[in-house]
Write a protein that holds these residues in place. Structure first.
Motif, PDB file in Angstrom:
ATOM      1  N   THR A   1      -2.355  -3.084  62.646  1.00 47.01           N
ATOM      2  CA  THR A   1      -1.093  -3.762  62.935  1.00 47.01           C
ATOM      3  C   THR A   1      -0.127  -2.788  63.580  1.00 47.01           C
ATOM      4  OG1 THR A   1      -1.407  -5.255  61.053  1.00 47.01           O
ATOM      5  CG2 THR A   1       0.827  -5.074  61.960  1.00 47.01           C
ATOM      6  N   VAL A   2       0.521  -3.217  64.671  1.00 46.95           N
ATOM      7  CA  VAL A   2       1.488  -2.372  65.378  1.00 46.95           C
ATOM      8  C   VAL A   2       2.842  -2.521  64.694  1.00 46.95           C
ATOM      9  CG1 VAL A   2       2.573  -1.843  67.585  1.00 46.95           C
ATOM     10  CG2 VAL A   2       0.220  -2.721  67.522  1.00 46.95           C
ATOM     11  N   THR A   3       3.317  -1.456  64.040  1.00 42.08           N
ATOM     12  CA  THR A   3       4.558  -1.534  63.268  1.00 42.08           C
ATOM     13  C   THR A   3       5.699  -0.714  63.852  1.00 42.08           C
ATOM     14  OG1 THR A   3       3.849   0.269  61.804  1.00 42.08           O
ATOM     15  CG2 THR A   3       3.346  -1.989  61.112  1.00 42.08           C
ATOM     16  N   LYS A   4       5.420   0.109  64.854  1.00 45.07           N
ATOM     17  CA  LYS A   4       6.481   0.984  65.378  1.00 45.07           C
ATOM     18  C   LYS A   4       6.279   1.246  66.858  1.00 45.07           C
ATOM     19  CE  LYS A   4       8.609   5.560  64.803  1.00 45.07           C
ATOM     20  NZ  LYS A   4       8.586   6.856  64.083  1.00 45.07           N
ATOM     21  N   ILE A   5       7.391   1.312  67.581  1.00 39.61           N
ATOM     22  CA  ILE A   5       7.399   1.878  68.928  1.00 39.61           C
ATOM     23  C   ILE A   5       7.773   3.337  68.734  1.00 39.61           C
ATOM     24  CG2 ILE A   5       8.267   1.694  71.280  1.00 39.61           C
ATOM     25  CD1 ILE A   5       6.964  -0.875  70.176  1.00 39.61           C
ATOM     26  N   GLY A   6       6.861   4.239  68.952  1.00 37.36           N
ATOM     27  CA  GLY A   6       7.063   5.640  68.613  1.00 37.36           C
ATOM     28  C   GLY A   6       8.095   6.341  69.489  1.00 37.36           C
ATOM     29  N   ASP A   7       8.546   7.498  69.033  1.00 39.56           N
ATOM     30  CA  ASP A   7       9.486   8.322  69.790  1.00 39.56           C
ATOM     31  C   ASP A   7       8.921   8.605  71.184  1.00 39.56           C
ATOM     32  OD1 ASP A   7      10.850   8.375  67.407  1.00 39.56           O
ATOM     33  OD2 ASP A   7      10.437  10.489  66.970  1.00 39.56           O
ATOM     34  N   TYR A   8       9.748   8.425  72.208  1.00 39.06           N
ATOM     35  CA  TYR A   8       9.401   8.732  73.604  1.00 39.06           C
ATOM     36  C   TYR A   8       8.262   7.875  74.162  1.00 39.06           C
ATOM     37  CZ  TYR A   8      12.137  12.878  72.438  1.00 39.06           C
ATOM     38  OH  TYR A   8      13.127  13.721  72.010  1.00 39.06           O
ATOM     39  N   ALA A   9       7.943   6.765  73.488  1.00 41.60           N
ATOM     40  CA  ALA A   9       6.765   5.985  73.866  1.00 41.60           C
ATOM     41  C   ALA A   9       6.745   5.601  75.342  1.00 41.60           C
ATOM     42  CB  ALA A   9       6.666   4.738  72.993  1.00 41.60           C
ATOM     43  N   PHE A  10       7.883   5.181  75.892  1.00 47.46           N
ATOM     44  CA  PHE A  10       7.957   4.764  77.301  1.00 47.46           C
ATOM     45  C   PHE A  10       9.016   5.564  78.058  1.00 47.46           C
ATOM     46  CE2 PHE A  10       6.403   1.110  74.876  1.00 47.46           C
ATOM     47  CZ  PHE A  10       5.220   0.836  75.552  1.00 47.46           C
ATOM     48  N   PHE A  11       9.356   6.712  77.557  1.00 51.00           N
ATOM     49  CA  PHE A  11      10.413   7.551  78.123  1.00 51.00           C
ATOM     50  C   PHE A  11      10.237   7.740  79.626  1.00 51.00           C
ATOM     51  CE2 PHE A  11      12.000  11.701  79.426  1.00 51.00           C
ATOM     52  CZ  PHE A  11      13.250  11.778  78.844  1.00 51.00           C
ATOM     53  N   CYS A  12      11.293   7.376  80.373  1.00 58.06           N
ATOM     54  CA  CYS A  12      11.370   7.663  81.806  1.00 58.06           C
ATOM     55  C   CYS A  12      10.167   7.119  82.584  1.00 58.06           C
ATOM     56  CB  CYS A  12      11.495   9.176  82.024  1.00 58.06           C
ATOM     57  SG  CYS A  12      12.192   9.637  83.625  1.00 58.06           S
ATOM     58  N   THR A  13       9.794   5.871  82.273  1.00 56.70           N
ATOM     59  CA  THR A  13       8.701   5.233  83.005  1.00 56.70           C
ATOM     60  C   THR A  13       9.234   4.057  83.814  1.00 56.70           C
ATOM     61  OG1 THR A  13       8.167   3.878  81.062  1.00 56.70           O
ATOM     62  CG2 THR A  13       6.947   5.944  81.335  1.00 56.70           C
ATOM     63  N   ASP A  14       8.358   3.453  84.615  1.00 61.57           N
ATOM     64  CA  ASP A  14       8.768   2.412  85.556  1.00 61.57           C
ATOM     65  C   ASP A  14       8.537   1.002  85.017  1.00 61.57           C
ATOM     66  OD1 ASP A  14       9.605   4.266  87.437  1.00 61.57           O
ATOM     67  OD2 ASP A  14       7.651   4.362  88.425  1.00 61.57           O
TER      68      ASP A  14
ATOM     69  N   VAL B   1       6.610  -5.336  64.582  1.00 61.23           N
ATOM     70  CA  VAL B   1       7.307  -4.046  64.722  1.00 61.23           C
ATOM     71  C   VAL B   1       8.571  -4.038  63.871  1.00 61.23           C
ATOM     72  CG1 VAL B   1       8.609  -2.591  66.336  1.00 61.23           C
ATOM     73  CG2 VAL B   1       6.366  -3.487  66.975  1.00 61.23           C
ATOM     74  N   ILE B   2       8.739  -2.964  63.086  1.00 63.07           N
ATOM     75  CA  ILE B   2       9.937  -2.837  62.250  1.00 63.07           C
ATOM     76  C   ILE B   2      10.872  -1.726  62.714  1.00 63.07           C
ATOM     77  CG2 ILE B   2       8.841  -3.853  60.225  1.00 63.07           C
ATOM     78  CD1 ILE B   2       8.443  -1.055  59.120  1.00 63.07           C
ATOM     79  N   SER B   3      10.385  -0.827  63.560  1.00 65.33           N
ATOM     80  CA  SER B   3      11.274   0.242  64.036  1.00 65.33           C
ATOM     81  C   SER B   3      10.971   0.602  65.483  1.00 65.33           C
ATOM     82  CB  SER B   3      11.158   1.482  63.145  1.00 65.33           C
ATOM     83  OG  SER B   3       9.884   2.078  63.247  1.00 65.33           O
ATOM     84  N   ILE B   4      12.042   0.953  66.192  1.00 65.02           N
ATOM     85  CA  ILE B   4      11.972   1.411  67.577  1.00 65.02           C
ATOM     86  C   ILE B   4      12.437   2.859  67.581  1.00 65.02           C
ATOM     87  CG2 ILE B   4      12.896   1.099  69.911  1.00 65.02           C
ATOM     88  CD1 ILE B   4      13.227  -1.878  69.229  1.00 65.02           C
ATOM     89  N   GLY B   5      11.588   3.761  68.016  1.00 62.09           N
ATOM     90  CA  GLY B   5      11.817   5.182  67.826  1.00 62.09           C
ATOM     91  C   GLY B   5      12.815   5.820  68.772  1.00 62.09           C
ATOM     92  N   GLU B   6      13.101   7.062  68.483  1.00 58.12           N
ATOM     93  CA  GLU B   6      14.034   7.887  69.254  1.00 58.12           C
ATOM     94  C   GLU B   6      13.593   7.994  70.709  1.00 58.12           C
ATOM     95  OE1 GLU B   6      15.159  12.665  69.440  1.00 58.12           O
ATOM     96  OE2 GLU B   6      14.457  11.778  67.559  1.00 58.12           O
ATOM     97  N   SER B   7      14.533   7.741  71.613  1.00 57.13           N
ATOM     98  CA  SER B   7      14.303   7.893  73.060  1.00 57.13           C
ATOM     99  C   SER B   7      13.103   7.101  73.567  1.00 57.13           C
ATOM    100  CB  SER B   7      14.130   9.375  73.420  1.00 57.13           C
ATOM    101  OG  SER B   7      15.284  10.119  73.111  1.00 57.13           O
ATOM    102  N   SER B   8      12.733   6.048  72.851  1.00 54.05           N
ATOM    103  CA  SER B   8      11.509   5.318  73.189  1.00 54.05           C
ATOM    104  C   SER B   8      11.553   4.676  74.566  1.00 54.05           C
ATOM    105  CB  SER B   8      11.208   4.273  72.119  1.00 54.05           C
ATOM    106  OG  SER B   8      12.355   3.510  71.820  1.00 54.05           O
ATOM    107  N   PHE B   9      12.731   4.240  75.013  1.00 51.31           N
ATOM    108  CA  PHE B   9      12.884   3.641  76.338  1.00 51.31           C
ATOM    109  C   PHE B   9      13.938   4.377  77.169  1.00 51.31           C
ATOM    110  CE2 PHE B   9      11.358   0.273  73.535  1.00 51.31           C
ATOM    111  CZ  PHE B   9      10.281  -0.230  74.251  1.00 51.31           C
ATOM    112  N   GLN B  10      14.300   5.551  76.768  1.00 50.92           N
ATOM    113  CA  GLN B  10      15.351   6.299  77.463  1.00 50.92           C
ATOM    114  C   GLN B  10      14.992   6.527  78.934  1.00 50.92           C
ATOM    115  OE1 GLN B  10      16.387  10.022  75.612  1.00 50.92           O
ATOM    116  NE2 GLN B  10      17.831  10.602  77.202  1.00 50.92           N
TER     117      GLN B  10
END
Length: 257
Positions: free
Chosen positions: A69-82, A92-101
């Protein structure tokens, strides 16, 4: 493909393969090792280094005969992507640090009712986001989580939140609609600093304190409706640089800290 407890999975409905990391017996997070090295360096031979377009994150993924089961979007998961849009599942219960920054092409984000926390800098610099809905499940948003979301037009702070941390919406220059639901108790330092399109704000009775520069340099702000006469704040610091705001229209407040 796997290295350690990290693996790549094909996701139906998405042109992107997604990297996951096992974080429990039956749980995974969307994973990226570091914003300073590509996924190519993490998993040898993985070609799709820069996520693009629509991201559809599944509730579950299968790997090595097991279902996770996917429960988290990890830190930096999609950092600076297109990426241009992302659908986050209700698992999902948490969205991590800088995950979509710094995902400056990201326009559409769906946050489900399951999400409880959003990490610091999670959406900082997502300059294409126009609208984002914070569900009533959210209890904590980290510092500067939506800083410099230049095109964000409106936001509602749900009643589930106890406080807003420092700089959460700092520099959202097109934010023109702010609704704060009854339940919020504290607005942190610089929370809405330089939100230069705000013209009116209403602060509910539940708010007991406002930090320094919370609404500083909101240059178009002309009126503030403060419903709690016991609200503690330093007016000159909270509203510094709000030159259109007439102090004489403000209620007498307890200015002690």
């Amino acid at each position: 493909m796997q290295i350690g407890n990290c693996f790549i999975a094909d996701v139906n409905g998405s042109s992107n393969k997604i990297c996951f990391r096992i974080i429990g017996d039956s749980f995974v997070e969307v994973y990226r090792k570091s914003p300073f090295e590509s996924l190519q360096e993490v998993i040898d031979g993985y070609e799709n280094i820069n996520y693009r377009g629509e991201i559809v994150i599944p509730e579950t993924v299968k790997y090595d005969g097991n279902v996770f089961t996917v429960t988290k979007i990890g830190d930096y998961a999609f950092f600076c992507t297109d990426i241009t849009s992302v659908i986050i599942p209700k698992s999902v219960i948490s969205i991590g640090e800088s995950s979509f920054q710094a995902c400056n092409k990201l326009k559409n984000v769906t946050i489900p009712e399951s999400v409880v926390s959003i990490g610091q800098y999670a959406f900082t610099g997502c300059t294409s986001i126009v609208f984002i809905e914070l569900p009533n499940s959210v209890k904590d948003i980290g510092e500067f989580a939506f800083k410099y979301c230049d095109n964000l037009l409106s936001i509602t702070i749900p009643s589930s939140m106890d406080s807003l941390k420092e700089g959460v919406f700092h520099g959202c220059i097109n934010l023109n609609s702010l609704i704060i639901k009854e339940g919020l108790k504290y607005i942190g330092d610089s929370a809405f600093e330089e939100c230069t399109s705000l013209t009116h704000i209403s602060i509910p009775n539940s708010v007991m304190g406002i930090g320094i520069d919370a609404f500083a340099r909101c240059s178009m702000l002309t009126s503030v409706d403060i419903q709690n006469p016991e609200l503690k704040m330093d007016y000159d610091n909270v509203f510094s640089g709000c030159d259109r705001l007439n102090k004489r229209t403000m209620p007498l407040l307890n200015t002690s800290k």
